[in-house]
Design an enzyme around this catalytic site. Structure first.
Site, PDB file in Angstrom:
ATOM      1  N   CYS A   2       3.695 -10.106   3.877  1.00 53.24           N
ATOM      2  CA  CYS A   2       3.484 -11.474   4.380  1.00 53.24           C
ATOM      3  C   CYS A   2       2.562 -11.483   5.596  1.00 53.24           C
ATOM      4  CB  CYS A   2       4.829 -12.105   4.730  1.00 53.24           C
ATOM      5  SG  CYS A   2       5.880 -11.058   5.748  1.00 53.24           S
ATOM      6  N   HIS A  40       7.291 -16.107  11.020  1.00 53.96           N
ATOM      7  CA  HIS A  40       6.680 -15.228  12.024  1.00 53.96           C
ATOM      8  C   HIS A  40       5.618 -16.058  12.765  1.00 53.96           C
ATOM      9  CE1 HIS A  40       8.160 -11.770   9.738  1.00 53.96           C
ATOM     10  NE2 HIS A  40       7.329 -11.971   8.742  1.00 53.96           N
TER      11      HIS A  40
END
Ligand code: NAD
Length: 340
Positions: free
Chosen positions: A141, A220
């Site tokens: 990711c 994130h």
């Protein structure tokens, strides 16, 4: 004939990849696997996804439960042309021998090392090199996000060096045993592995990364600095990012100041599972100090890699030669439009 796609590991990534495969018109989902009968297996049954035991010895566990299976992994691979391995990091490499034995193509995820396939993929960078391949790895990711946003800038300007700090979620929302709960944990191996991982896709880029883990589950955040060989201005960067597929610039006037508000947008827009597959970048924070650019980007770790998995299947079966058309097709079928 439509390529037939199996998903091995119906977890966070696997369930999203299975849904995305199901939404395409030129590939077909043959089924998904679980290692044990649980609520996810029950939901796979409700979705009418063929469910198979990932571990042949565990077939009896399913037979004793209310989760129905149609066989084991061997049965599923036997009726498929490609498997998207979405098992936990490190397990994919162990599964590779089985895929080779069954003579089936395979896509691995970012939890595996580059060497598992010898080719690490991002649509914007190396789609053409993925055409007709038997094995590839869709990068993690974080690496997917970095490759998306850096690729256009790298193509247009001479980058001297990228420095990026990954502020990482402690665990995914369903990982109730993960932490930290009340701490910030710096990754003490410096630089972190993320920069090297970007170089598996874009070898010519100079990049160093640091990472910290924080008590959040939803996204994130990356703080990025890029040094160029000359002075540039924000507008030049903004116009490239605006043109980059699967990147969304967030306008100041919208008052979206945090990852939680980004996820609220996904909720309000009715995105399934609150998924935000594009990479949001705060436009107002894109700034230059002489030849050094800085900006923040957010990453919805559970979903940003999903479109690349679909593009990769299309490349591996030569269903589309042009990366822009592949992106267009995937985005249209999964109904991925710029979120704002
Ligand atoms: P997960 O734990 O949510 O799901 C993995 C699934 O695989 C589970 O259903 C598990 O039961 C199953 N499984 C376990 N052993 C297996 C085996 N031997 N064979 C087949 N299936 C097995 O994990 P995830 O988060 O979906 O991660 C999958 C891969 O995707 C990893 O490589 C990970 O690094 C990568 N990835 C994860 C994220 C994320 O944030 N969750 C983001 C990008 C990439």
């Amino acid at each position: 004939m439509k390529p037939k796609v199996a998903v091995n590991g119906y977890g966070t990534i696997g369930k999203r990849v299975a849904d995305a495969v199901q939404m395409q018109d030129d590939i077909e989902l043959t089924g998904v696997t679980k290692t044990h009968p649980d609520y996810e297996g029950k939901i796979a049954n409700e979705n009418s996804y063929g469910l198979y035991s990932a571990i042949p010895e565990k077939v009896s566990d399913f037979k004793e439960s209310e989760v129905e299976i149609q066989g084991d992994i061997h049965d599923l691979l036997g009726k498929s042309d490609i498997v998207v391995d979405c098992s936990p990091g490190g397990i994919g490499a162990k599964n590779k021998e089985l895929y080779e034995k069954k003579d089936i193509k395979a896509i691995f995820q970012g939890g595996e090392d580059h060497e598992v396939a010898g080719f690490s993929f991002n649509t914007l960078v190396n789609y053409e090199e993925a055409i007709d391949r038997d094995f590839l790895r869709v990068v993690s990711c974080n690496t997917t996000a970095l490759c998306r946003t850096l690729s256009g800038i790298h193509k247009n300007f001479e980058i001297e060096k990228v420095r990026a700090t990954m502020i990482r979620r402690g665990g995914d929302p369903n990982q109730d045993s993960r932490g930290p709960l009340n701490a910030i944990i710096p990754k003490l191996e410096v630089p972190s592995h993320h920069g090297h991982d970007v170089q598996t896709v874009i070898p010519s880029i100079e990049i160093e990364t640091l990472a910290v883990k924080v008590p959040t589950t939803i996204m994130h955040l990356h703080a990025i600095n890029i040094e160029f060989d000359k002075n540039l201005n924000e507008e030049e960067i903004i116009s490239i990012l605006e043109e980059t597929p699967r990147v969304s610039l967030i306008d100041e006037g919208l008052e979206i100041d945090s990852t939680s508000q980004l996820i609220e947008v996904a909720r309000d827009k009715g995105r399934k599972r609150n998924d935000l597959m594009e990479i949001p970048i705060w436009k107002e924070a894109i700034g230059f100090e002489e030849n050094e650019l800085s900006f923040f980007q957010a990453v919805h770790q559970e979903s940003d890699v999903v479109p690349e998995n679909i593009d990769a299947i299309r490349a591996m079966f030569d269903l589309e030669r042009d990366y822009e058309r592949a992106i267009e097709k995937t985005n249209k079928n999964i109904k991925l439009k710029k979120i704002l």
